[in-house]
Design a protein around this motif. Structure first.
Motif: not given
Lengths: 174, 174
Positions: A30-51
């Protein structure tokens, strides 16, 4: 709906706990899957919110409020999280987001920004002139947009599982 | 991602608390505003989720598992919440959703559905033949889709406030 600091804060202060309840202790799929190439997973999005908490929202707010001459925002690095999040667990990201957000909102409250100050302007590197009110409103909409994105990304992991219901679930066709 | 009862339950059991943290004690403007005529507010969507717990997911699950002859689902009333929610506060809806969901998941767990049973079929009134696994996966994706919808509806209340950032905030253009 008009912007007000009160209704903006209502959303900004709820986002960390909303994400904690949505994402804590979930399976990796659930956490590390994305929508396909060059899209973000929930984990990536959390990192973006922190940044955003580290380098964007409050930094830009200070630039607008600053009386100095060159009120131009730095570009925001939309890919910083791929480096910054390395080696961190989702729980660590959720905790970090919560503490950074709390600190930023405490600082925001301490500024007691006046109605007039919300009309102050600065230059966005690509979008041109923007006001402090627009910056604050964007912070709020950005939070909500990323919660929607996270749940869409998660829903799509079941796209091949719902059979004929696919046509009713518009979230899976975005 | 393959359906499993474990990863489905991870989502289904988190949704009530996620919504409680997102929506409790918000101003009326966040809760009762929608996206325009014949669209739903967060309040309407909560009522719809409750109606699903009362009449849809577990009722259909029982129909599929039932050995009897006529395994056809009743149509789901997508507008029941406009009557059912009358006079209730958002806090009452959030509490009701949480307790109904908890009861339904306890019942689901008590059934110990086997791998073979997940392939059992029933007739959907419009979509035709569906399996129990597809029904369960749809329940999960439906939750996530409505969290995404709620946050999109809320974000749109600031559509006129974000100025030139509108072009970056894809959530506001859906």
């Amino acid at each position: 709906m008009e912007y007000s600091i009160d209704n903006a804060l209502e959303i900004l202060e709820r986002t960390p706990d909303t994400l904690i309840h949505l994402l804590s202790n979930l399976s990796d799929a659930w956490i590390y899957s994305n929508e396909g190439e060059e899209t973000w997973s929930p984990y990536d999005i959390l990192g973006h919110l922190i940044h955003g908490e580290k380098t964007d929202w409050v930094t830009r707010l200070e630039i607008v409020l600053n009386d100095g001459g060159n009120k131009t925002f730095h570009p925001f690095d939309r890919f910083a999280q791929f480096e910054d999040s390395k080696g961190k667990t989702m729980t660590q990201l959720l905790d970090e987001f919560k503490s950074r957000r709390a600190k930023n909102l405490a600082h925001l409250r301490s500024l007691h920004i006046s109605k007039d100050q919300y009309e102050l302007k600065a230059m966005h590197p690509s979008l041109g002139e923007v006001t402090l009110k627009q910056l604050m409103s964007t912070w709020v909409a950005h939070d909500l947009g990323h919660i929607a994105q996270i749940t869409r990304v998660m829903a799509k992991q079941y796209k091949d599982q719902v059979g004929p219901w696919l046509e009713y679930l518009s979230i899976l066709n975005r």
